[in-house]
Design a protein around this motif. Structure first.
Motif, PDB file in Angstrom:
ATOM      1  N   TYR A   5       0.841  -1.198   0.000  1.00 52.17           N
ATOM      2  CA  TYR A   5       0.000   0.000   0.000  1.00 52.17           C
ATOM      3  C   TYR A   5       0.869   1.238   0.000  1.00 52.17           C
ATOM      4  N   GLU A   6       0.561   2.167  -0.916  1.00 52.54           N
ATOM      5  CA  GLU A   6       1.387   3.372  -1.031  1.00 52.54           C
ATOM      6  C   GLU A   6       0.596   4.652  -0.790  1.00 52.54           C
ATOM      7  N   GLY A   7      -0.592   4.525  -0.225  1.00 54.42           N
ATOM      8  CA  GLY A   7      -1.433   5.699   0.006  1.00 54.42           C
ATOM      9  C   GLY A   7      -1.318   6.231   1.418  1.00 54.42           C
ATOM     10  N   SER A   8      -2.303   7.017   1.783  1.00 51.69           N
ATOM     11  CA  SER A   8      -2.351   7.653   3.097  1.00 51.69           C
ATOM     12  C   SER A   8      -2.578   6.612   4.193  1.00 51.69           C
ATOM     13  N   GLU A   9      -1.729   6.604   5.176  1.00 54.33           N
ATOM     14  CA  GLU A   9      -1.875   5.685   6.308  1.00 54.33           C
ATOM     15  C   GLU A   9      -3.143   6.005   7.098  1.00 54.33           C
ATOM     16  N   GLN A  10      -3.512   7.293   7.176  1.00 52.78           N
ATOM     17  CA  GLN A  10      -4.724   7.684   7.896  1.00 52.78           C
ATOM     18  C   GLN A  10      -5.961   7.105   7.212  1.00 52.78           C
ATOM     19  N   LYS A  11      -6.007   7.171   5.884  1.00 55.00           N
ATOM     20  CA  LYS A  11      -7.145   6.625   5.151  1.00 55.00           C
ATOM     21  C   LYS A  11      -7.186   5.104   5.296  1.00 55.00           C
ATOM     22  N   LYS A  12      -6.037   4.467   5.218  1.00 53.07           N
ATOM     23  CA  LYS A  12      -5.969   3.018   5.373  1.00 53.07           C
ATOM     24  C   LYS A  12      -6.499   2.608   6.741  1.00 53.07           C
TER      25      LYS A  12
ATOM     26  N   VAL B 239     -10.322   2.939   6.934  1.00 55.90           N
ATOM     27  CA  VAL B 239     -10.999   1.834   6.259  1.00 55.90           C
ATOM     28  C   VAL B 239     -10.971   0.584   7.132  1.00 55.90           C
ATOM     29  N   LYS B 240      -9.814   0.292   7.712  1.00 51.58           N
ATOM     30  CA  LYS B 240      -9.704  -0.872   8.587  1.00 51.58           C
ATOM     31  C   LYS B 240     -10.651  -0.745   9.780  1.00 51.58           C
ATOM     32  N   SER B 241     -10.736   0.435  10.347  1.00 53.18           N
ATOM     33  CA  SER B 241     -11.604   0.673  11.492  1.00 53.18           C
ATOM     34  C   SER B 241     -13.063   0.444  11.103  1.00 53.18           C
TER      35      SER B 241
ATOM     36  N   ARG C   7     -17.855  -5.786  11.155  1.00 48.42           N
ATOM     37  CA  ARG C   7     -17.760  -7.193  11.557  1.00 48.42           C
ATOM     38  C   ARG C   7     -18.341  -7.427  12.940  1.00 48.42           C
ATOM     39  N   THR C   8     -18.147  -6.489  13.851  1.00 49.49           N
ATOM     40  CA  THR C   8     -18.642  -6.678  15.222  1.00 49.49           C
ATOM     41  C   THR C   8     -20.162  -6.531  15.277  1.00 49.49           C
ATOM     42  N   ARG C   9     -20.751  -5.818  14.331  1.00 49.47           N
ATOM     43  CA  ARG C   9     -22.210  -5.655  14.304  1.00 49.47           C
ATOM     44  C   ARG C   9     -22.899  -6.867  13.697  1.00 49.47           C
TER      45      ARG C   9
END
Length: 64
Positions: A43-50, A53-55, A61-63
């Motif tokens: 991945y070469e994009g923004s770590e904040q955006k990544k 998305v993961k969050s 998944r928890t819902r």
């Protein structure tokens, strides 16, 4: 980068819209071959955006 794959998929969907009878639809749908859009190994994009998305995925998944 993805333009050719997306354009081809779109043409296939347009062909489905043109069908007027089930026999036409059946022929077109069996011929659909959606393209696989490759993924980058690193991945070469923004770590904040990544992380955002993961969050979002984790919350979904928890819902379920």
């Amino acid at each position: 980068m993805y333009e050719a794959s997306v354009q081809d998929d779109l043409y296939q969907l347009y062909a489905l819209q043109k069908c007027e009878h089930f026999s036409q639809w059946q022929e077109v749908i069996t011929g659909i071959n959606f393209k696989n859009i490759g993924r980058a190994k690193k991945y070469e994009g923004s770590e904040q955006k990544k992380d955002a998305v993961k969050s979002g995925r984790d919350r979904k998944r928890t819902r379920s």
